[in-house]
Design a protein around this motif. Structure first.
Motif, PDB file in Angstrom:
ATOM      1  N   LEU A 155       0.617  -1.206   0.007  1.00  0.00           N
ATOM      2  CA  LEU A 155      -0.144  -0.062   0.019  1.00  0.00           C
ATOM      3  C   LEU A 155       0.946   1.420  -0.098  1.00  0.00           C
ATOM      4  O   LEU A 155       0.673   2.109  -0.616  1.00  0.00           O
ATOM      5  N   VAL A 156       1.998   1.279   0.865  1.00  0.00           N
ATOM      6  CA  VAL A 156       2.762   2.419   0.964  1.00  0.00           C
ATOM      7  C   VAL A 156       3.690   2.759  -0.556  1.00  0.00           C
ATOM      8  O   VAL A 156       3.622   3.905  -0.968  1.00  0.00           O
ATOM      9  N   GLU A 157       3.837   1.654  -0.982  1.00  0.00           N
ATOM     10  CA  GLU A 157       4.695   1.770  -2.418  1.00  0.00           C
ATOM     11  C   GLU A 157       3.591   2.332  -3.485  1.00  0.00           C
ATOM     12  O   GLU A 157       4.079   3.212  -4.134  1.00  0.00           O
ATOM     13  N   ILE A 213      -6.628   3.126   7.197  1.00  0.00           N
ATOM     14  CA  ILE A 213      -5.740   2.021   7.417  1.00  0.00           C
ATOM     15  C   ILE A 213      -4.303   2.469   8.125  1.00  0.00           C
ATOM     16  O   ILE A 213      -4.114   1.659   9.077  1.00  0.00           O
ATOM     17  N   ILE A 214      -3.940   3.412   7.529  1.00  0.00           N
ATOM     18  CA  ILE A 214      -2.624   3.814   8.146  1.00  0.00           C
ATOM     19  C   ILE A 214      -2.656   4.121   9.546  1.00  0.00           C
ATOM     20  O   ILE A 214      -1.813   3.508  10.193  1.00  0.00           O
ATOM     21  N   SER A 215      -3.792   4.946   9.789  1.00  0.00           N
ATOM     22  CA  SER A 215      -3.968   5.592  11.150  1.00  0.00           C
ATOM     23  C   SER A 215      -4.028   4.335  12.218  1.00  0.00           C
ATOM     24  O   SER A 215      -3.385   4.201  13.402  1.00  0.00           O
ATOM     25  N   ARG A 216      -4.310   3.447  11.912  1.00  0.00           N
ATOM     26  CA  ARG A 216      -4.509   2.123  12.685  1.00  0.00           C
ATOM     27  C   ARG A 216      -3.357   1.417  13.219  1.00  0.00           C
ATOM     28  O   ARG A 216      -3.228   0.888  14.052  1.00  0.00           O
ATOM     29  N   ARG A 217      -2.386   1.702  12.195  1.00  0.00           N
ATOM     30  CA  ARG A 217      -1.093   0.681  12.277  1.00  0.00           C
ATOM     31  C   ARG A 217      -0.055   1.868  12.989  1.00  0.00           C
ATOM     32  O   ARG A 217       1.101   1.198  13.484  1.00  0.00           O
ATOM     33  N   LEU A 218      -0.463   3.044  13.163  1.00  0.00           N
ATOM     34  CA  LEU A 218       0.542   3.848  14.090  1.00  0.00           C
ATOM     35  C   LEU A 218       0.737   3.287  15.398  1.00  0.00           C
ATOM     36  O   LEU A 218       1.790   3.628  16.151  1.00  0.00           O
ATOM     37  N   GLN A 219      -0.363   2.594  16.170  1.00  0.00           N
ATOM     38  CA  GLN A 219      -0.282   2.256  17.493  1.00  0.00           C
ATOM     39  C   GLN A 219       0.384   0.752  17.699  1.00  0.00           C
ATOM     40  O   GLN A 219       0.346   0.261  18.745  1.00  0.00           O
ATOM     41  N   LEU A 248       6.424   1.666   8.359  1.00  0.00           N
ATOM     42  CA  LEU A 248       5.548   1.658   7.183  1.00  0.00           C
ATOM     43  C   LEU A 248       4.422   2.814   7.001  1.00  0.00           C
ATOM     44  O   LEU A 248       4.213   3.565   6.247  1.00  0.00           O
ATOM     45  N   ALA A 249       3.551   2.792   8.240  1.00  0.00           N
ATOM     46  CA  ALA A 249       2.416   3.620   8.528  1.00  0.00           C
ATOM     47  C   ALA A 249       2.805   4.963   8.425  1.00  0.00           C
ATOM     48  O   ALA A 249       2.407   5.806   7.885  1.00  0.00           O
ATOM     49  N   LEU A 250       4.088   5.250   8.965  1.00  0.00           N
ATOM     50  CA  LEU A 250       4.588   6.741   8.909  1.00  0.00           C
ATOM     51  C   LEU A 250       4.950   7.161   7.546  1.00  0.00           C
ATOM     52  O   LEU A 250       5.033   8.073   7.183  1.00  0.00           O
ATOM     53  N   LEU A 269       2.270   8.127   5.780  1.00  0.00           N
ATOM     54  CA  LEU A 269       1.668   9.575   6.379  1.00  0.00           C
ATOM     55  C   LEU A 269       2.657  10.397   5.704  1.00  0.00           C
ATOM     56  O   LEU A 269       2.052  11.716   5.098  1.00  0.00           O
ATOM     57  N   VAL A 270       3.821  10.255   5.360  1.00  0.00           N
ATOM     58  CA  VAL A 270       4.748  11.386   4.870  1.00  0.00           C
ATOM     59  C   VAL A 270       4.363  11.331   3.537  1.00  0.00           C
ATOM     60  O   VAL A 270       3.982  12.537   2.813  1.00  0.00           O
ATOM     61  N   VAL A 271       3.963  10.379   2.934  1.00  0.00           N
ATOM     62  CA  VAL A 271       3.287  10.798   1.345  1.00  0.00           C
ATOM     63  C   VAL A 271       2.056  11.393   1.247  1.00  0.00           C
ATOM     64  O   VAL A 271       1.838  12.213   0.842  1.00  0.00           O
ATOM     65  N   LEU A 272       1.141  10.851   2.081  1.00  0.00           N
ATOM     66  CA  LEU A 272       0.012  11.449   2.340  1.00  0.00           C
ATOM     67  C   LEU A 272      -0.095  12.837   2.796  1.00  0.00           C
ATOM     68  O   LEU A 272      -1.069  13.777   2.289  1.00  0.00           O
TER      69      LEU A 272
END
Length: 162
Positions: A9-11, A28-34, A43-45, A48-51
């Motif tokens: 997903l990040v790629e 989806i990404i915000s759930r993986r931060l914790q 990967l979640a971060l 977020l950098v891309v978003l």
């Protein structure tokens, strides 16, 4: 399959136009931060950098401010650098003003990062500190004055060391 799917997903975020899916991807990404998994947080971060470069996702990322500030205490320099990059992307080239409580909280979290072992984290924290001080609402400048004065000595020493 969670880690490989997140990596994919990040790629994909970096390669394709994903605006119509950005809200779902942000969720989806915000759930993986914790996550307890360091790899998933990284990967979640990265996602977020891309978003955070997309202004249409700014409000969603702003809702994650507290979670991101909590993660600034992480011992992993790469995680901290990614969080600082998200904040910088959110603030740069936008007329976003920061409320006084948020600016104070960010300034307090950034000051210890001036002494971080990772020079990239030091540089990003100093740049973010400057952006925060420039974008704080006028009525919120007075409460920050003491905090800025306390931060100037460490900043001076870092500039002198460079």
């Amino acid at each position: 399959w969670d880690l490989p799917a997140l990596a994919f997903l990040v790629e994909v975020l970096e390669c394709h136009e994903m605006r119509e899916w950005s809200d779902s991807v942000l969720e989806i990404i915000s759930r993986r931060l914790q996550s307890k998994s360091r790899e998933k947080r990284r990967l979640a971060l990265r996602g977020l950098v891309v978003l955070s470069k997309d202004p249409s996702v700014a409000e969603g990322i702003r809702s994650l401010t507290q979670s991101l500030m909590d993660l600034l205490q992480d011992a992993d320099g790469e995680v901290v650098a990614l969080i600082l990059s998200v904040f910088l992307n959110e603030l740069q080239d936008r007329a976003t003003l920061i409320s006084s409580p948020t600016a104070l909280q960010l300034a307090e979290a950034l000051r210890p990062l001036f002494d971080n072992d990772n020079s990239h984290v030091q540089l990003l924290s100093i740049c973010l500190f400057r952006e925060v001080m420039e974008l704080v609402l006028d009525k919120g400048r007075k409460p920050l004055k003491t905090h800025v004065h306390q931060s100037l000595v460490p900043l001076f020493f870092h500039c002198y060391d460079e």
